[in-house]
Write a protein that holds these residues in place. Structure first.
Motif, PDB file in Angstrom:
ATOM      1  N   LYS A   1     -14.075  15.326   6.084  1.00 25.19           N
ATOM      2  CA  LYS A   1     -14.945  15.332   4.897  1.00 25.19           C
ATOM      3  C   LYS A   1     -14.152  15.375   3.599  1.00 25.19           C
ATOM      4  O   LYS A   1     -13.103  16.003   3.514  1.00 25.19           O
ATOM      5  CB  LYS A   1     -15.871  16.555   4.942  1.00 25.19           C
ATOM      6  N   ILE A   2     -14.701  14.715   2.603  1.00 27.46           N
ATOM      7  CA  ILE A   2     -14.062  14.693   1.292  1.00 27.46           C
ATOM      8  C   ILE A   2     -14.841  15.577   0.329  1.00 27.46           C
ATOM      9  O   ILE A   2     -16.066  15.512   0.257  1.00 27.46           O
ATOM     10  CB  ILE A   2     -14.002  13.249   0.760  1.00 27.46           C
ATOM     11  N   HIS A   3     -14.114  16.434  -0.369  1.00 25.99           N
ATOM     12  CA  HIS A   3     -14.749  17.343  -1.328  1.00 25.99           C
ATOM     13  C   HIS A   3     -14.318  16.989  -2.744  1.00 25.99           C
ATOM     14  O   HIS A   3     -13.163  16.664  -2.978  1.00 25.99           O
ATOM     15  CB  HIS A   3     -14.309  18.789  -1.043  1.00 25.99           C
ATOM     16  N   ASP A   4     -15.248  17.099  -3.672  1.00 25.31           N
ATOM     17  CA  ASP A   4     -14.910  16.947  -5.080  1.00 25.31           C
ATOM     18  C   ASP A   4     -14.298  18.251  -5.565  1.00 25.31           C
ATOM     19  O   ASP A   4     -14.866  19.327  -5.347  1.00 25.31           O
ATOM     20  CB  ASP A   4     -16.170  16.659  -5.905  1.00 25.31           C
ATOM     21  N   ILE A   5     -13.166  18.165  -6.245  1.00 29.08           N
ATOM     22  CA  ILE A   5     -12.500  19.361  -6.757  1.00 29.08           C
ATOM     23  C   ILE A   5     -12.413  19.280  -8.273  1.00 29.08           C
ATOM     24  O   ILE A   5     -11.794  18.362  -8.814  1.00 29.08           O
ATOM     25  CB  ILE A   5     -11.065  19.477  -6.207  1.00 29.08           C
ATOM     26  N   GLY A   6     -13.011  20.243  -8.937  1.00 32.22           N
ATOM     27  CA  GLY A   6     -12.943  20.266 -10.391  1.00 32.22           C
ATOM     28  C   GLY A   6     -11.662  20.924 -10.881  1.00 32.22           C
ATOM     29  O   GLY A   6     -10.906  21.491 -10.089  1.00 32.22           O
ATOM     30  N   PHE A   7     -11.426  20.822 -12.172  1.00 32.13           N
ATOM     31  CA  PHE A   7     -10.270  21.486 -12.754  1.00 32.13           C
ATOM     32  C   PHE A   7     -10.716  22.804 -13.364  1.00 32.13           C
ATOM     33  O   PHE A   7     -11.850  22.942 -13.811  1.00 32.13           O
ATOM     34  CB  PHE A   7      -9.655  20.595 -13.829  1.00 32.13           C
ATOM     35  N   LYS A   8      -9.812  23.756 -13.383  1.00 27.57           N
ATOM     36  CA  LYS A   8     -10.132  25.020 -14.035  1.00 27.57           C
ATOM     37  C   LYS A   8     -10.295  24.785 -15.526  1.00 27.57           C
ATOM     38  O   LYS A   8      -9.752  23.823 -16.074  1.00 27.57           O
ATOM     39  CB  LYS A   8      -9.040  26.049 -13.768  1.00 27.57           C
ATOM     40  N   ASP A   9     -11.019  25.688 -16.183  1.00 20.20           N
ATOM     41  CA  ASP A   9     -11.318  25.486 -17.600  1.00 20.20           C
ATOM     42  C   ASP A   9     -10.061  25.406 -18.450  1.00 20.20           C
ATOM     43  O   ASP A   9      -9.099  26.137 -18.226  1.00 20.20           O
ATOM     44  CB  ASP A   9     -12.181  26.638 -18.121  1.00 20.20           C
ATOM     45  N   GLY A  10     -10.131  24.544 -19.415  1.00 22.14           N
ATOM     46  CA  GLY A  10      -9.102  24.506 -20.443  1.00 22.14           C
ATOM     47  C   GLY A  10      -7.781  23.894 -20.024  1.00 22.14           C
ATOM     48  O   GLY A  10      -6.833  23.886 -20.809  1.00 22.14           O
ATOM     49  N   VAL A  11      -7.694  23.398 -18.828  1.00 20.34           N
ATOM     50  CA  VAL A  11      -6.426  22.806 -18.442  1.00 20.34           C
ATOM     51  C   VAL A  11      -6.482  21.293 -18.526  1.00 20.34           C
ATOM     52  O   VAL A  11      -7.522  20.677 -18.367  1.00 20.34           O
ATOM     53  CB  VAL A  11      -5.985  23.219 -17.030  1.00 20.34           C
ATOM     54  N   ASN A  12      -5.331  20.746 -18.753  1.00 19.96           N
ATOM     55  CA  ASN A  12      -5.221  19.313 -18.985  1.00 19.96           C
ATOM     56  C   ASN A  12      -4.016  18.817 -18.201  1.00 19.96           C
ATOM     57  O   ASN A  12      -2.881  19.209 -18.480  1.00 19.96           O
ATOM     58  CB  ASN A  12      -5.017  19.114 -20.486  1.00 19.96           C
ATOM     59  N   LEU A  13      -4.275  17.991 -17.243  1.00 13.89           N
ATOM     60  CA  LEU A  13      -3.198  17.535 -16.372  1.00 13.89           C
ATOM     61  C   LEU A  13      -2.027  16.970 -17.149  1.00 13.89           C
ATOM     62  O   LEU A  13      -0.868  17.241 -16.852  1.00 13.89           O
ATOM     63  CB  LEU A  13      -3.707  16.458 -15.407  1.00 13.89           C
ATOM     64  N   THR A  14      -2.346  16.218 -18.205  1.00  9.36           N
ATOM     65  CA  THR A  14      -1.260  15.526 -18.891  1.00  9.36           C
ATOM     66  C   THR A  14      -0.285  16.494 -19.566  1.00  9.36           C
ATOM     67  O   THR A  14       0.843  16.126 -19.848  1.00  9.36           O
ATOM     68  CB  THR A  14      -1.810  14.528 -19.919  1.00  9.36           C
ATOM     69  N   ASP A  15      -0.753  17.733 -19.762  1.00  8.76           N
ATOM     70  CA  ASP A  15       0.174  18.725 -20.310  1.00  8.76           C
ATOM     71  C   ASP A  15       1.309  19.020 -19.334  1.00  8.76           C
ATOM     72  O   ASP A  15       2.372  19.496 -19.722  1.00  8.76           O
ATOM     73  CB  ASP A  15      -0.564  20.037 -20.596  1.00  8.76           C
ATOM     74  N   LEU A  16       1.048  18.785 -18.066  1.00 12.85           N
ATOM     75  CA  LEU A  16       2.036  19.137 -17.047  1.00 12.85           C
ATOM     76  C   LEU A  16       3.047  18.038 -16.796  1.00 12.85           C
ATOM     77  O   LEU A  16       4.083  18.259 -16.196  1.00 12.85           O
ATOM     78  CB  LEU A  16       1.339  19.399 -15.707  1.00 12.85           C
ATOM     79  N   LEU A  17       2.703  16.842 -17.226  1.00 18.21           N
ATOM     80  CA  LEU A  17       3.523  15.696 -16.834  1.00 18.21           C
ATOM     81  C   LEU A  17       4.579  15.379 -17.870  1.00 18.21           C
ATOM     82  O   LEU A  17       4.343  15.470 -19.067  1.00 18.21           O
ATOM     83  CB  LEU A  17       2.628  14.468 -16.630  1.00 18.21           C
ATOM     84  N   ASP A  18       5.696  14.959 -17.371  1.00 20.86           N
ATOM     85  CA  ASP A  18       6.824  14.614 -18.218  1.00 20.86           C
ATOM     86  C   ASP A  18       6.742  13.140 -18.596  1.00 20.86           C
ATOM     87  O   ASP A  18       7.555  12.343 -18.145  1.00 20.86           O
ATOM     88  CB  ASP A  18       8.105  14.879 -17.423  1.00 20.86           C
ATOM     89  N   LEU A  19       5.771  12.821 -19.427  1.00 19.83           N
ATOM     90  CA  LEU A  19       5.567  11.424 -19.800  1.00 19.83           C
ATOM     91  C   LEU A  19       6.224  11.123 -21.133  1.00 19.83           C
ATOM     92  O   LEU A  19       6.211  11.960 -22.038  1.00 19.83           O
ATOM     93  CB  LEU A  19       4.065  11.133 -19.912  1.00 19.83           C
ATOM     94  N   PRO A  20       6.798   9.945 -21.282  1.00 22.35           N
ATOM     95  CA  PRO A  20       7.414   9.607 -22.567  1.00 22.35           C
ATOM     96  C   PRO A  20       6.364   9.500 -23.669  1.00 22.35           C
ATOM     97  O   PRO A  20       5.204   9.157 -23.415  1.00 22.35           O
ATOM     98  CB  PRO A  20       8.072   8.254 -22.301  1.00 22.35           C
TER      99      PRO A  20
END
Lengths: 143, 143
Positions: A105-124
């Motif tokens: 089974k596939i479950h939808d997983i939400g993000f915790k409040d106030g977090v932003n994935l792109t803050d974690l990534l080392d993107l140029p």
DNA sequence: ATCAGGAATTAGAATAATTCCAAATTTTCA
DNA sequence: TGAAAATTTGGAATTATTCTAATTCCTGAT
């Protein structure tokens, strides 16, 4: 952006004639209603089999066409796990997918409040993200 | 966990006879060396064409076999973007993948220090993650 | 309402990545 | 060295998805 009915078993007739710039034909309504009715991430073929119950003349090619139209107009998300056939999800909120390896089974997983994935990534500097998919597998806790 | 040479153009002969419990045959060495030589996320067919240059008798089926063996022993990562053919990546550090939509090129994206993706996710107690894939698309900044 | 033009649907054929299969080869190690 | 196991190989098979060309359906102007 129009918010789609979150009720189960919506009547396809109730969708407006156009959503997000996509003309809602009878088949597109049916495909969308099928996805909204049972939110279990069906494959294109699953959707075909279900939609056929209410519209016996619909074809698999049309289901593929409709799904692609709905996805490209951001009414539905396409969900991929490795090379398995694509699955479809009408949940438009920001979320990712977790596949439980024991049940499949596939479950939808939400993000915790106030977090932003792109803050974690080392993107140029200056990188623009147009599309993002996160897929997890493992054993899902009781919930 | 054995750390693979990060040097370019490693000599396949230099790999130990077993890594992570996987017996390193001539073909597996060749496939792994091919991936390490040019880290551009080739498809199975790309790997086949490159490996053929040094080992003209290798078959495509073997390349698929070797890639699957390397992936399942955590020596290589399989990279998927939607339904495109799988690509392969010998970078074993924790990272995700960004595909630049103008060039088609795939970039490895690391995480910023001290962050943990699972901190962001609303997963139920007791969930165990065995596998995780993050794929991004967009326009990549200069860098 | 009617008609023309464009869009969508349809069935079935085509495609292409990947997997399967069975035979041949290679490797292991007793 | 020789038997058993593992791997490789070429080609066939599979299968999700896309393509094609013909038909049907819509839409908006007359």
């Amino acid at each position: 952006m129009i918010v789609l009915a979150q009720t189960k078993n919506p009547n396809p007739e109730d969708f407006p004639s156009e959503i997000n710039g996509l003309r809602m034909t009878r088949q597109r309504r049916e495909v969308l209603a099928t996805l909204l009715a049972e939110r279990d991430h069906p494959t294109a073929n699953d959707v075909f089999l279900r939609a056929q119950k209410r519209m016996p003349t619909i074809s698999l090619a049309t289901v593929y066409n409709c799904l692609e139209a709905l996805v490209s107009h951001n009414l539905v998300k396409q969900v991929n796990f490795d090379r398995d056939s694509s699955r479809y999800c009408p949940n438009l909120s920001d979320h990712c997918h977790f596949q439980d390896e024991s049940s499949g089974k596939i479950h939808d997983i939400g993000f915790k409040d106030g977090v932003n994935l792109t803050d974690l990534l080392d993107l140029p500097e200056g990188t623009q993200i147009n599309h993002l998919e996160i897929s997890l597998k493992g054993t899902f806790g009781k919930s």
